[in-house]
Structures are given as C-alpha cells and as structure tokens.
Design an enzyme around this catalytic site. Structure first.
Site, short mmCIF file in Angstrom:
data_model
loop_
_atom_site.label_atom_id
_atom_site.label_comp_id
_atom_site.label_asym_id
_atom_site.label_seq_id
_atom_site.Cartn_x
_atom_site.Cartn_y
_atom_site.Cartn_z
N ASN A 14 0.81 -1.22 0.00
CA ASN A 14 0.00 0.00 0.00
C ASN A 14 0.84 1.27 0.00
O ASN A 14 0.39 2.33 0.42
CB ASN A 14 -0.98 0.01 1.19
CG ASN A 14 -1.86 -1.22 1.20
OD1 ASN A 14 -2.39 -1.62 0.16
ND2 ASN A 14 -1.99 -1.85 2.36
N ARG A 15 2.06 1.14 -0.47
CA ARG A 15 3.00 2.26 -0.55
C ARG A 15 3.31 2.87 0.82
O ARG A 15 3.73 4.02 0.91
CB ARG A 15 2.46 3.35 -1.50
CG ARG A 15 2.29 2.86 -2.94
CD ARG A 15 3.61 2.36 -3.51
NE ARG A 15 3.54 2.03 -4.94
CZ ARG A 15 3.48 0.79 -5.42
NH1 ARG A 15 3.43 -0.24 -4.58
NH2 ARG A 15 3.47 0.56 -6.71
N LEU A 16 3.13 2.11 1.88
CA LEU A 16 3.47 2.59 3.23
C LEU A 16 4.89 2.14 3.55
O LEU A 16 5.14 1.33 4.46
CB LEU A 16 2.46 2.06 4.25
CG LEU A 16 1.02 2.54 4.03
CD1 LEU A 16 0.09 1.94 5.08
CD2 LEU A 16 0.94 4.07 4.07
#
Length: 207
Positions: free
Chosen positions: A185-187
């Site tokens: 989630n691009r975290l």
C-alpha cells in the site's frame, strides 16, 4: 505497472547506532540475495550553477570514512565534483525492495590509496584506464581499440602498468543516509540518519 512489496517493517530500535554499520548490514544482505552487482550505485553530481548529471558506477570500498569509487579525473563527474563537491549516491536494490540514498561531499583520495587499488585491477582494466580519456569525444570505436592495442603491446601481461596521473579515487563522506524498505500500500519505511554536529540521529520520513 504496479507491484505490492511484502517485507518486514523496519523499526528504529533494530537499526545500528552508526549509519555505516547499518549500510554494511544491508549491503551484505543484498549480496547474500544474489543481486547482480549490489555495489552498483547511481552517482549524481551537479555543476556550479546546478545543472545535474547521473551515471552508474561501482562502489569499490566503504568504511567509517565513507564510500570510494574510481574514475578518470577528466571525466564529467570528476570535473563537476571539482566545481561542486556535493553529491548523491543511490543503491537501487529493487529485487529486495530496498534502496539506500547517500548525500555528502566528495574529495580525491590519496595517491597511495589509488595506486594500491590500481595494482589490484585486472591487467586489461589497467590498460583500459590509459586508453580511455573518459567523457571526451573520440572519432570512432576503432580509435579506442587502436589505443588499447598499442598499450597492450607496450605493457604485455605480467609487466607492471603505471598508474595514470589523471585517474584515481573519490571518497564521498556522508552527512545523511536514507534506508528505504518497500511495503504494501505504498506505506514504505524511510529511515534517515542525519549528522547533527558529531552525532548521528535517526528520523522517520513519510513515504
């Protein structure tokens, strides 16, 4: 073209106290992952008026003093470093969803260090350092091959090749190192060591 990165969260408490120790840890893990040339790094330089350029070179040494690579001092990168010593290094370890970004100042290493490394290079690479006036325009590939052939005749295998006077090492002394670990989630984890006086502090950046 999207890919979900799945990997373990990097906690601040798990980091080494010193950034070069943390780099050594990640570099070894990259090497153990059978990455192709984990010592390949993108070196970005800029002219005195801020016009940037980038290229991939191979890291040859690193220790508590910084990161060392070798080049012709007449090359574009070396000439730009003479004008503006601030550089950036990027280690793009994409297959393991990691990268390391280094910023700092570059300076030439001593001639003794350069000579010691030059002697360790394969004979053909030693000749190549003489044959190529790096970043200069050349008429043709045939001209480059002709120069190399003349050098091979002058310095056959087994004969010592002198160190080119315009060839040598550059050491990047870091003032910041960012360790990036990709996540779902691009975290992503972005943990940056910043030199604060004589001490290093770690800060977490939003991805």
């Amino acid at each position: 073209m999207r890919k979900q990165y799945r990997s373990e969260i990097v906690e601040e408490a798990a980091l080494a106290e010193e950034p070069m120790a943390q780099f050594a840890r990640w570099f070894q893990e990259a090497a153990d992952s059978d990455l192709f040339e984990p010592n390949a790094m993108v070196v970005s330089t800029a002219t005195s008026d801020g016009r940037p350029s980038s290229r991939t070179v191979l890291l040859k040494q690193f220790d508590s003093r910084g990161f060392v690579f070798f080049t012709n001092y007449g090359s574009r990168k070396a000439r730009e470093i003479d004008e503006n010593p601030f550089v950036s290094l990027l280690f793009p370890w994409h297959p393991i969803a990691r990268q390391v970004i280094v910023t700092g100042r570059a300076a030439r290493i001593g001639r003794d260090e350069t000579a010691a490394y030059f002697r360790s290079r394969p004979h053909g690479s030693q000749l190549g350092a003489w044959a190529s006036e790096q970043s200069r325009v050349i008429a043709s590939r045939a001209e480059l091959d002709r120069r190399y052939a003349e050098l091979a005749e002058r310095y056959p295998e087994g004969e010592q090749v002198p160190v080119p006077p315009e060839w040598g090492g550059l050491r990047v002394v870091p003032d910041a190192l960012e360790f990036w670990q990709g996540h779902e989630n691009r975290l992503h984890d972005r943990l940056r060591y910043v030199l604060d006086g004589d001490e290093w502090r770690v800060e977490r950046l939003c991805p």
